[in-house]
Structures are given as structure tokens and as C-alpha cells.
Design a protein around this motif. Structure first.
Motif, PDB file in Angstrom:
ATOM      1  N   ASP A 141      45.841 -13.129  43.864  1.00 24.01           N
ATOM      2  CA  ASP A 141      47.223 -13.195  43.391  1.00 24.01           C
ATOM      3  C   ASP A 141      47.453 -14.407  42.484  1.00 24.01           C
ATOM      4  OD1 ASP A 141      47.802 -10.879  44.802  1.00 24.01           O
ATOM      5  OD2 ASP A 141      48.657 -11.944  46.524  1.00 24.01           O
ATOM      6  N   LYS A 142      46.871 -15.536  42.853  1.00 24.29           N
ATOM      7  CA  LYS A 142      47.005 -16.741  42.034  1.00 24.29           C
ATOM      8  C   LYS A 142      46.368 -16.522  40.659  1.00 24.29           C
ATOM      9  CE  LYS A 142      46.252 -21.714  42.038  1.00 24.29           C
ATOM     10  NZ  LYS A 142      45.875 -22.894  42.825  1.00 24.29           N
ATOM     11  N   LEU A 143      45.216 -15.870  40.635  1.00 26.96           N
ATOM     12  CA  LEU A 143      44.555 -15.578  39.367  1.00 26.96           C
ATOM     13  C   LEU A 143      45.394 -14.617  38.530  1.00 26.96           C
ATOM     14  CD1 LEU A 143      42.264 -15.668  37.353  1.00 26.96           C
ATOM     15  CD2 LEU A 143      41.036 -13.988  38.760  1.00 26.96           C
ATOM     16  N   ARG A 144      45.952 -13.596  39.161  1.00 29.48           N
ATOM     17  CA  ARG A 144      46.783 -12.627  38.433  1.00 29.48           C
ATOM     18  C   ARG A 144      48.004 -13.333  37.823  1.00 29.48           C
ATOM     19  NH1 ARG A 144      46.696  -9.128  42.038  1.00 29.48           N
ATOM     20  NH2 ARG A 144      44.954  -7.936  41.221  1.00 29.48           N
ATOM     21  N   ARG A 145      48.600 -14.275  38.562  1.00 31.07           N
ATOM     22  CA  ARG A 145      49.742 -15.036  38.027  1.00 31.07           C
ATOM     23  C   ARG A 145      49.320 -15.873  36.809  1.00 31.07           C
ATOM     24  NH1 ARG A 145      50.736 -15.654  43.559  1.00 31.07           N
ATOM     25  NH2 ARG A 145      49.920 -17.784  43.558  1.00 31.07           N
ATOM     26  N   GLU A 146      48.126 -16.490  36.895  1.00 30.69           N
ATOM     27  CA  GLU A 146      47.641 -17.271  35.755  1.00 30.69           C
ATOM     28  C   GLU A 146      47.438 -16.363  34.536  1.00 30.69           C
ATOM     29  OE1 GLU A 146      44.275 -20.556  35.114  1.00 30.69           O
ATOM     30  OE2 GLU A 146      43.416 -18.531  35.277  1.00 30.69           O
ATOM     31  N   LEU A 147      46.860 -15.194  34.751  1.00 26.82           N
ATOM     32  CA  LEU A 147      46.628 -14.264  33.640  1.00 26.82           C
ATOM     33  C   LEU A 147      47.944 -13.830  33.004  1.00 26.82           C
ATOM     34  CD1 LEU A 147      43.807 -12.126  35.270  1.00 26.82           C
ATOM     35  CD2 LEU A 147      43.533 -13.784  33.416  1.00 26.82           C
ATOM     36  N   GLU A 148      48.948 -13.541  33.839  1.00 25.66           N
ATOM     37  CA  GLU A 148      50.262 -13.147  33.314  1.00 25.66           C
ATOM     38  C   GLU A 148      50.898 -14.285  32.523  1.00 25.66           C
ATOM     39  OE1 GLU A 148      52.371 -11.901  36.817  1.00 25.66           O
ATOM     40  OE2 GLU A 148      51.194 -10.060  36.995  1.00 25.66           O
ATOM     41  N   LYS A 149      50.804 -15.495  33.042  1.00 28.92           N
ATOM     42  CA  LYS A 149      51.414 -16.653  32.392  1.00 28.92           C
ATOM     43  C   LYS A 149      50.712 -16.996  31.077  1.00 28.92           C
ATOM     44  CE  LYS A 149      52.247 -21.569  32.959  1.00 28.92           C
ATOM     45  NZ  LYS A 149      51.658 -22.759  33.499  1.00 28.92           N
ATOM     46  N   GLU A 150      49.394 -17.044  31.097  1.00 27.92           N
ATOM     47  CA  GLU A 150      48.639 -17.499  29.928  1.00 27.92           C
ATOM     48  C   GLU A 150      48.413 -16.419  28.876  1.00 27.92           C
ATOM     49  OE1 GLU A 150      47.978 -20.585  29.237  1.00 27.92           O
ATOM     50  OE2 GLU A 150      48.594 -21.387  31.174  1.00 27.92           O
ATOM     51  N   LEU A 151      48.301 -15.161  29.304  1.00 26.90           N
ATOM     52  CA  LEU A 151      47.983 -14.091  28.359  1.00 26.90           C
ATOM     53  C   LEU A 151      49.163 -13.192  28.037  1.00 26.90           C
ATOM     54  CD1 LEU A 151      44.491 -12.917  29.680  1.00 26.90           C
ATOM     55  CD2 LEU A 151      44.983 -14.621  27.912  1.00 26.90           C
ATOM     56  N   GLY A 152      50.068 -13.026  28.986  1.00 27.65           N
ATOM     57  CA  GLY A 152      51.157 -12.075  28.783  1.00 27.65           C
ATOM     58  C   GLY A 152      50.573 -10.702  28.521  1.00 27.65           C
ATOM     59  N   ALA A 153      50.954 -10.074  27.404  1.00 26.63           N
ATOM     60  CA  ALA A 153      50.442  -8.750  27.051  1.00 26.63           C
ATOM     61  C   ALA A 153      49.236  -8.832  26.115  1.00 26.63           C
ATOM     62  CB  ALA A 153      51.550  -7.931  26.394  1.00 26.63           C
ATOM     63  N   GLU A 154      48.853 -10.057  25.717  1.00 32.32           N
ATOM     64  CA  GLU A 154      47.706 -10.231  24.803  1.00 32.32           C
ATOM     65  C   GLU A 154      46.407  -9.800  25.464  1.00 32.32           C
ATOM     66  OE1 GLU A 154      47.081 -14.017  22.672  1.00 32.32           O
ATOM     67  OE2 GLU A 154      49.029 -14.588  23.517  1.00 32.32           O
ATOM     68  N   ASN A 155      45.468  -9.340  24.658  1.00 29.39           N
ATOM     69  CA  ASN A 155      44.115  -9.100  25.137  1.00 29.39           C
ATOM     70  C   ASN A 155      43.412 -10.443  25.235  1.00 29.39           C
ATOM     71  OD1 ASN A 155      44.220  -6.279  25.318  1.00 29.39           O
ATOM     72  ND2 ASN A 155      43.795  -6.077  23.124  1.00 29.39           N
ATOM     73  N   ILE A 156      42.482 -10.553  26.150  1.00 31.37           N
ATOM     74  CA  ILE A 156      41.728 -11.792  26.265  1.00 31.37           C
ATOM     75  C   ILE A 156      40.729 -11.881  25.119  1.00 31.37           C
ATOM     76  CG2 ILE A 156      40.069 -10.782  27.888  1.00 31.37           C
ATOM     77  CD1 ILE A 156      39.943 -13.634  29.190  1.00 31.37           C
ATOM     78  N   ASP A 157      40.612 -13.078  24.551  1.00 31.98           N
ATOM     79  CA  ASP A 157      39.621 -13.326  23.505  1.00 31.98           C
ATOM     80  C   ASP A 157      39.022 -14.716  23.731  1.00 31.98           C
ATOM     81  OD1 ASP A 157      41.457 -15.229  22.484  1.00 31.98           O
ATOM     82  OD2 ASP A 157      42.266 -13.814  21.022  1.00 31.98           O
ATOM     83  N   TYR A 158      38.141 -15.112  22.836  1.00 30.94           N
ATOM     84  CA  TYR A 158      37.464 -16.399  22.992  1.00 30.94           C
ATOM     85  C   TYR A 158      38.456 -17.550  23.102  1.00 30.94           C
ATOM     86  CZ  TYR A 158      34.568 -20.465  22.131  1.00 30.94           C
ATOM     87  OH  TYR A 158      33.963 -21.700  22.250  1.00 30.94           O
ATOM     88  N   TYR A 192      42.037 -21.382  36.264  1.00 28.75           N
ATOM     89  CA  TYR A 192      41.788 -20.850  37.611  1.00 28.75           C
ATOM     90  C   TYR A 192      40.713 -19.769  37.587  1.00 28.75           C
ATOM     91  CZ  TYR A 192      42.548 -19.660  42.464  1.00 28.75           C
ATOM     92  OH  TYR A 192      42.363 -19.452  43.811  1.00 28.75           O
ATOM     93  N   LEU A 193      40.676 -18.966  36.532  1.00 33.72           N
ATOM     94  CA  LEU A 193      39.606 -17.977  36.389  1.00 33.72           C
ATOM     95  C   LEU A 193      38.254 -18.679  36.344  1.00 33.72           C
ATOM     96  CD1 LEU A 193      38.516 -15.109  35.891  1.00 33.72           C
ATOM     97  CD2 LEU A 193      39.048 -15.432  33.463  1.00 33.72           C
ATOM     98  N   ASP A 194      38.177 -19.742  35.585  1.00 29.68           N
ATOM     99  CA  ASP A 194      36.957 -20.544  35.498  1.00 29.68           C
ATOM    100  C   ASP A 194      36.573 -21.096  36.874  1.00 29.68           C
ATOM    101  OD1 ASP A 194      34.945 -21.700  33.682  1.00 29.68           O
ATOM    102  OD2 ASP A 194      35.831 -23.627  34.259  1.00 29.68           O
ATOM    103  N   MET A 195      37.558 -21.567  37.616  1.00 32.13           N
ATOM    104  CA  MET A 195      37.308 -22.111  38.960  1.00 32.13           C
ATOM    105  C   MET A 195      36.758 -21.023  39.892  1.00 32.13           C
ATOM    106  SD  MET A 195      40.767 -24.475  39.063  1.00 32.13           S
ATOM    107  CE  MET A 195      40.936 -24.487  40.823  1.00 32.13           C
ATOM    108  N   CYS A 196      37.314 -19.819  39.815  1.00 37.26           N
ATOM    109  CA  CYS A 196      36.852 -18.707  40.667  1.00 37.26           C
ATOM    110  C   CYS A 196      35.415 -18.321  40.341  1.00 37.26           C
ATOM    111  CB  CYS A 196      37.756 -17.489  40.503  1.00 37.26           C
ATOM    112  SG  CYS A 196      39.402 -17.694  41.206  1.00 37.26           S
ATOM    113  N   ILE A 197      35.096 -18.276  39.055  1.00 37.74           N
ATOM    114  CA  ILE A 197      33.723 -17.941  38.646  1.00 37.74           C
ATOM    115  C   ILE A 197      32.759 -19.034  39.075  1.00 37.74           C
ATOM    116  CG2 ILE A 197      32.212 -17.626  36.637  1.00 37.74           C
ATOM    117  CD1 ILE A 197      34.604 -16.174  35.289  1.00 37.74           C
TER     118      ILE A 197
END
Length: 180
Positions: free
Chosen positions: A14-31, A39-44
Motif C-alpha cells: 500500500d505504501k508503494l502504491r501511494r508513492e506511485l500515485e503521488k510521483e507518477l499520477g497517470a504518467e507511464n514510468i520512464d527512466y 520506496y520502490l528502490d528500497m523494496c527492491i
């Protein structure tokens, strides 16, 4: 294995999903925006600590070297037990517990770089490390944005691992629920 860790730790998911929503919004992930996903980096990183790609690696000493009170002569083969080092309870509190916070910037600074080396270390580290991490981030971000991951009745906790040089599960059973 990160997906497994997120399924068995829904608060982290859930924490990761919140980070993705906050940082990316509707954008696709890119470099570029992948670099913002701390937080994604921390999980990996925590998953790579728990389940390093290689259990150990070997190097040959190219010049006589002294490490603490041990002299390693030129030509000697040295085995680095990565899995054992990354599960050392003297270094990692509760090493079998998934805790991405170990890799928060303030916490990460407390560890010796040699305590964590899933891709090796120094000039002979994995040449594909950056690409592998970027691909993992991109795949996981899309996956977590589109699915809620959970354990099911067939999920092995802890996972059963193959008896191989490369650390991999024999089978992973997880449940996916599409997020609309």
C-alpha cells in the motif's frame, strides 16, 4: 521475489502504491521518473538482500593482500558468501523479515558497503546491474499500479527455494486482483 514480499506485506504494498500515485499520477514510468521512486528502490534493495541473485561468488587474488589479520596470497581463490553475509544477524536485525526501511537513505548510510552486494562490488560488479534495476523498477511499478497482490491457500510462507547456485523459488502462488 519483490512481488512475493509485497504480497506477504500488504502495508508495504500500500505504501508503494501511494508513492506511485503521488510521483507518477497517470504518467507511464520512464527512466527519468523512475529515479524519484525511493520506496520502490528500497523494496527492491531489501528483496535483493533477502534473495540475492547469486548465493556466493568467487574471485582470484591478483596480488598478496592483507585483510585485518588475514593474509591472502596471490593466486588464492576467495569465495564471498553473499547470502550468508546479507543474512548475518550481527549486521541485519531480524534478517529474515522484509523491511524496506533498512534502505532509507539515513539507514543505508549506517551499513558498510560490503554488507550488501547482490551484484558484487568494485570493478568486477555486474555489468548489467543498472539495466536490471531499471527494468525491475519499471515492471514492478506497472504491476503494482494495476494489481493488488495477495497470498492464497497455495502460497508457501516462507517460499521453498531450489537447491541451486542461483537463488530461485520452486514455485510461487499468488493472487492478483485487478485495480480499476
Amino acid at each position: 521475489m519483490t512481488v512475493y514480499n509485497l504480497a506477504t506485506n500488504p502495508d508495504c504494498q500500500d505504501k508503494l502504491r501511494r508513492e506511485l500515485e503521488k510521483e507518477l499520477g497517470a504518467e507511464n514510468i520512464d527512466y527519468e521518473n523512475a529515479q524519484k521512486l525511493q520506496y520502490l528502490d528500497m523494496c527492491i534493495n531489501e528483496t535483493l538482500r533477502m534473495y540475492p541473485p547469486a548465493m556466493r561468488f568467487e574471485r582470484v587474488c591478483v596480488k598478496t593482500t592483507k585483510v585485518k589479520d588475514i593474509t591472502i596470497p596471490v593466486g588464492m581463490s576467495v569465495s564471498v558468501p553473499v547470502y550468508a553475509m546479507q543474512h548475518d544477524p550481527e549486521v541485519w536485525e531480524k534478517p529474515d523479515v522484509f523491511n524496506p526501511e533498512r534502505f532509507a537513505p539515513t539507514e543505508k548510510a549506517k551499513y558498510d558497503p560490503m554488507d550488501y552486494m547482490p551484484f558484487g562490488h568494485g570493478p568486477r560488479n555486474c555489468i548489467g546491474m543498472r539495466l536490471a534495476l531499471l527494468e525491475a523498477k519499471m515492471a514492478l511499478a506497472d504491476f503494482v499500479r494495476n494489481f493488488r497482490i495477495s497470498v492464497g491457500s497455495k502460497t508457501d510462507i516462507p517460499p521453498k527455494m531450489e537447491d541451486e547456485e542461483i537463488l530461485k523459488p520452486t514455485c510461487l502462488w499468488l493472487k492478483l486482483e485487478e485495480i480499476k
